[in-house]
Each structure stands twice: as C-alpha cells, then as structure tokens.
Motif scaffolding. Sequence first.
Motif, PDB file in Angstrom:
ATOM      1  N   TYR A 121     -43.666  27.204 -11.582  1.00  0.00           N
ATOM      2  CA  TYR A 121     -43.932  25.816 -11.507  1.00  0.00           C
ATOM      3  C   TYR A 121     -44.671  25.479 -12.846  1.00  0.00           C
ATOM      4  CZ  TYR A 121     -45.511  21.266  -8.912  1.00  0.00           C
ATOM      5  OH  TYR A 121     -45.465  20.185  -8.363  1.00  0.00           O
ATOM      6  N   TYR A 122     -44.220  24.442 -13.584  1.00  0.00           N
ATOM      7  CA  TYR A 122     -44.520  23.952 -14.886  1.00  0.00           C
ATOM      8  C   TYR A 122     -44.927  22.683 -14.831  1.00  0.00           C
ATOM      9  CZ  TYR A 122     -40.599  26.865 -17.122  1.00  0.00           C
ATOM     10  OH  TYR A 122     -39.452  27.930 -17.252  1.00  0.00           O
ATOM     11  N   GLN A 123     -46.107  22.686 -15.721  1.00  0.00           N
ATOM     12  CA  GLN A 123     -46.590  21.358 -16.031  1.00  0.00           C
ATOM     13  C   GLN A 123     -45.557  20.955 -17.244  1.00  0.00           C
ATOM     14  OE1 GLN A 123     -49.820  21.069 -19.029  1.00  0.00           O
ATOM     15  NE2 GLN A 123     -50.761  19.406 -17.894  1.00  0.00           N
ATOM     16  N   HIS A 124     -45.031  19.715 -16.831  1.00  0.00           N
ATOM     17  CA  HIS A 124     -43.823  19.235 -17.533  1.00  0.00           C
ATOM     18  C   HIS A 124     -44.424  18.762 -19.251  1.00  0.00           C
ATOM     19  CE1 HIS A 124     -39.559  17.237 -16.905  1.00  0.00           C
ATOM     20  NE2 HIS A 124     -39.965  17.867 -17.895  1.00  0.00           N
ATOM     21  N   ARG A 125     -45.524  18.021 -19.426  1.00  0.00           N
ATOM     22  CA  ARG A 125     -45.778  17.715 -20.220  1.00  0.00           C
ATOM     23  C   ARG A 125     -47.631  17.612 -20.391  1.00  0.00           C
ATOM     24  NH1 ARG A 125     -41.379  18.403 -21.774  1.00  0.00           N
ATOM     25  NH2 ARG A 125     -40.124  17.201 -23.082  1.00  0.00           N
ATOM     26  N   LEU A 126     -48.078  18.053 -21.474  1.00  0.00           N
ATOM     27  CA  LEU A 126     -49.648  18.218 -21.815  1.00  0.00           C
ATOM     28  C   LEU A 126     -50.316  16.601 -21.036  1.00  0.00           C
ATOM     29  CD1 LEU A 126     -52.020  19.962 -21.944  1.00  0.00           C
ATOM     30  CD2 LEU A 126     -52.096  19.284 -24.310  1.00  0.00           C
ATOM     31  N   ASP A 127     -51.119  16.435 -20.302  1.00  0.00           N
ATOM     32  CA  ASP A 127     -51.933  15.406 -19.933  1.00  0.00           C
ATOM     33  C   ASP A 127     -52.937  15.265 -20.877  1.00  0.00           C
ATOM     34  OD1 ASP A 127     -53.085  13.332 -18.976  1.00  0.00           O
ATOM     35  OD2 ASP A 127     -52.901  13.861 -16.785  1.00  0.00           O
ATOM     36  N   PRO A 128     -53.059  14.440 -21.785  1.00  0.00           N
ATOM     37  CA  PRO A 128     -54.353  14.417 -22.833  1.00  0.00           C
ATOM     38  C   PRO A 128     -55.726  14.038 -21.968  1.00  0.00           C
ATOM     39  CG  PRO A 128     -52.884  12.583 -22.987  1.00  0.00           C
ATOM     40  CD  PRO A 128     -52.075  13.342 -22.087  1.00  0.00           C
ATOM     41  N   GLN A 129     -55.445  13.245 -20.763  1.00  0.00           N
ATOM     42  CA  GLN A 129     -56.533  12.739 -19.985  1.00  0.00           C
ATOM     43  C   GLN A 129     -57.204  13.998 -19.196  1.00  0.00           C
ATOM     44  OE1 GLN A 129     -57.674   9.871 -21.024  1.00  0.00           O
ATOM     45  NE2 GLN A 129     -56.046   9.962 -22.396  1.00  0.00           N
ATOM     46  N   VAL A 130     -56.657  15.223 -18.982  1.00  0.00           N
ATOM     47  CA  VAL A 130     -57.031  16.209 -18.012  1.00  0.00           C
ATOM     48  C   VAL A 130     -57.126  17.465 -18.903  1.00  0.00           C
ATOM     49  CG1 VAL A 130     -56.545  17.325 -15.948  1.00  0.00           C
ATOM     50  CG2 VAL A 130     -55.844  14.985 -16.163  1.00  0.00           C
ATOM     51  N   PRO A 131     -58.301  18.330 -19.039  1.00  0.00           N
ATOM     52  CA  PRO A 131     -58.343  19.390 -19.634  1.00  0.00           C
ATOM     53  C   PRO A 131     -57.620  20.403 -18.980  1.00  0.00           C
ATOM     54  CG  PRO A 131     -60.618  18.613 -19.179  1.00  0.00           C
ATOM     55  CD  PRO A 131     -59.691  17.827 -18.363  1.00  0.00           C
ATOM     56  N   ILE A 132     -56.861  21.225 -19.918  1.00  0.00           N
ATOM     57  CA  ILE A 132     -55.712  22.174 -19.344  1.00  0.00           C
ATOM     58  C   ILE A 132     -56.382  23.186 -18.543  1.00  0.00           C
ATOM     59  CG2 ILE A 132     -56.014  23.767 -21.226  1.00  0.00           C
ATOM     60  CD1 ILE A 132     -52.832  22.743 -19.430  1.00  0.00           C
ATOM     61  N   GLU A 133     -57.451  23.503 -18.727  1.00  0.00           N
ATOM     62  CA  GLU A 133     -58.435  24.408 -17.771  1.00  0.00           C
ATOM     63  C   GLU A 133     -58.279  23.935 -16.152  1.00  0.00           C
ATOM     64  OE1 GLU A 133     -59.950  25.333 -21.726  1.00  0.00           O
ATOM     65  OE2 GLU A 133     -59.368  23.249 -20.578  1.00  0.00           O
ATOM     66  N   ILE A 151     -46.889  30.382 -12.931  1.00  0.00           N
ATOM     67  CA  ILE A 151     -47.402  29.063 -13.630  1.00  0.00           C
ATOM     68  C   ILE A 151     -46.707  29.198 -15.067  1.00  0.00           C
ATOM     69  CG2 ILE A 151     -49.267  27.782 -14.883  1.00  0.00           C
ATOM     70  CD1 ILE A 151     -50.982  29.172 -12.759  1.00  0.00           C
ATOM     71  N   GLY A 152     -45.992  27.975 -15.401  1.00  0.00           N
ATOM     72  CA  GLY A 152     -45.351  27.677 -16.693  1.00  0.00           C
ATOM     73  C   GLY A 152     -46.012  26.345 -17.194  1.00  0.00           C
ATOM     74  N   LEU A 153     -45.866  26.226 -18.669  1.00  0.00           N
ATOM     75  CA  LEU A 153     -46.276  25.160 -19.157  1.00  0.00           C
ATOM     76  C   LEU A 153     -44.981  24.752 -20.153  1.00  0.00           C
ATOM     77  CD1 LEU A 153     -49.718  26.235 -20.715  1.00  0.00           C
ATOM     78  CD2 LEU A 153     -49.385  24.911 -18.602  1.00  0.00           C
ATOM     79  N   SER A 154     -45.107  23.311 -20.661  1.00  0.00           N
ATOM     80  CA  SER A 154     -43.890  22.959 -21.340  1.00  0.00           C
ATOM     81  C   SER A 154     -44.198  22.240 -22.724  1.00  0.00           C
ATOM     82  CB  SER A 154     -42.779  21.927 -20.624  1.00  0.00           C
ATOM     83  OG  SER A 154     -41.775  21.676 -21.243  1.00  0.00           O
ATOM     84  N   GLU A 155     -43.758  22.418 -23.529  1.00  0.00           N
ATOM     85  CA  GLU A 155     -43.997  21.589 -24.904  1.00  0.00           C
ATOM     86  C   GLU A 155     -45.357  21.678 -25.188  1.00  0.00           C
ATOM     87  OE1 GLU A 155     -42.121  21.041 -27.207  1.00  0.00           O
ATOM     88  OE2 GLU A 155     -40.054  20.497 -26.305  1.00  0.00           O
ATOM     89  N   VAL A 156     -46.071  22.845 -25.432  1.00  0.00           N
ATOM     90  CA  VAL A 156     -47.676  22.938 -25.980  1.00  0.00           C
ATOM     91  C   VAL A 156     -47.607  23.787 -26.859  1.00  0.00           C
ATOM     92  CG1 VAL A 156     -48.613  22.331 -23.726  1.00  0.00           C
ATOM     93  CG2 VAL A 156     -48.231  24.428 -24.154  1.00  0.00           C
ATOM     94  N   GLY A 157     -48.870  23.791 -27.707  1.00  0.00           N
ATOM     95  CA  GLY A 157     -49.057  24.733 -28.863  1.00  0.00           C
ATOM     96  C   GLY A 157     -49.900  25.699 -28.666  1.00  0.00           C
TER      97      GLY A 157
END
Length: 327
Positions: A121-133, A151-157
């Motif tokens: 299950y990926y987060q599609h793009r980072l939400d700048p309003q919500v801490p990744i934690e 858990i997966g992430l997408s297009e983050v650094g």
Amino acid sequence: MQQRTLGKTDLKVSAEGFGCMGLTSFYGAPAAENEAIDLIHKAIDLGVTFFDTAESYGPFLNEKLVGRALKGRRDSVVIATKFGWVWSVNGERSLNSRPDHIFKVVDESLQRLDTEYIDLYYQHRLDPQVPIEETVGALAELIKQGKIRHIGLSEVGPKTLRRAHAVHPITALQTEYSLWERDPEAEILPTLRELGIGFVAYSPLGRGFLTGEIKKVQDLDANDFRRSDPRFQGENFARNVELVELVRQLAATKHATPGQIALAWLLHKGNDIVPIPGTKRLKYLEENIAATEIALSPEEMSQLEASIGKSAGARYSETGMRAISRD
C-alpha cells in the motif's frame, strides 16, 4: 519468470510487474474490459505475479478492473495500490494523507479490489500538510489490523525515506526510472540500498518513447496525457527521438526491440529493482516479458549509458512536478 524480493522482507514478486494504469486511464481510450482482463490473465500465465494499480486511476475504475481480473487468482499474485489523492465536486485534485482519511479509503480500495488485504500500500504522493511520521504510523496500524501487509512510498527523497523508515520499515519506493530518467541514481538508490528498501520503477519505457513506436505526437489519442507532456513537445520531441535511435542500434545487434533493451538495462541495474511496464496489447506484453531473458554485458551497459544523454524536457507539467518531492 525469476522472482525478486522487495526490501528486507518476505515480499517476493516477479522480476517484472505489470502497471495497470493505462488499461483505464491517461493513455487515450481505455481498453475494453474483457480484453483488459484477458491481458492480465495472460500476464499471469507468462509468469507475472505483481500488479500495480491506484485509487486515482480512473479514478477508482482501475482498482475495480484489477479486482475482477484477479478474482479466483488472488493467492498467486501480489497487489499494489495507492492512496492520497482526493477530488472535489468540480473534479479538482488535492492531497490528503491524514490518518482518518487513510483508514477510510483503505476499506474502499479493499472493496473495489474484492480482497481481504492489500500486499503493498503506497502513499501516492507526499502530503506536505501531514508529517510523514503520522502517515506511516497510520499505515503501521493497518498492518496490525491485517488490511495491508507492506508499506510503500512514491516519489519521495532520501530525508523523507529515512524519517518514514524510522517509524516502520518501508518495503518499497516507487519512482520513475529508465534509460532516460536516471535521477534516482544520485541519491535515492544509494539510500534505498542502505536502508534495505526495494525499488519499483514506473514508466520504465519512458511512457512508450523508448519503444521507438511513437513517431509523432499526432499519432496519440486526443485525450492521451502525453500530448501535454513536456518531453513530447516540439524540439524536446525531436531530441528525444534521437536518443531512441541509439537504443535501436544496439537492439538490432541483439535481435531485440528498443523497448526490450531498455527493460533489460533496467533489470541489470540491480536485483532490488522491479520495473512495471504497462500495455493494452498482447504483442507488447509478450515483448516486455521476453526482455527478462536478454543478457547485456558490462560493455553493452556502459555503451548504452554513455550514448544516451539526458532527455529533453521535464518529465511532468509544472503542476505535476510540484507533487514530486526530493527531500
């Protein structure tokens, strides 16, 4: 087909997955449902076990299609889907990765996919309003509940990856990576390998460009999003056609297609990398899968990398690029 393990986990997938997005969305007219389902079944018959979708593809139509196609075959495949985009009543899109939203939409994805759990299950793009934690904490709770397994992430650094991984192990990062999009090599891939996170490469064929089949933008359907892709515009298009020609030359010596060489190159970049090409046509599905059998020597790999310069144009429109995080 050979199997690869994503990250330091027990999640094994086929060395090449299937990106289902184009069956319903973005690349012109959708495939007829019966043809799309037959194509997914054929992919399974040819050894593919890893299928990638998202709630935003359609939106929602793609997950429903994948759910119908995989009914009765669930135990033999790995399903990856994504959350994070929301739509207003007038169709505008924004990001939402608040925990309460995640707890709501995971149930909706489970229903559309007709499954009791989501493998990845990926987060599609980072939400700048919500801490990744906070986001990863919510996903960890879903693992405890048995609704997702990884858990997966997408297009983050790198910085975001480290922060997320400190909360709960991240299994995979999905990011664009191909012969003409090599940005991940500088910082992202080294970070993934340090942390033990797998890499899922989307658009491994440069949105079809690296197949050599796209001669002019006018050949694309009127509603194909690539018509507004900067790399398919004007001088950028002409420059990128030249890059494809260099791939074609090596392909001729290997009795392969340019697309197969592009996929083989990516498969040779590491056993922790899994490309997920997509297609609507059986011919290209079979070609893509056959690329897993192509061997490239170190000299051929170096030749490709030396001859293919940086592609011309940004990989998304200005709006699309704003959703890409490299922190």
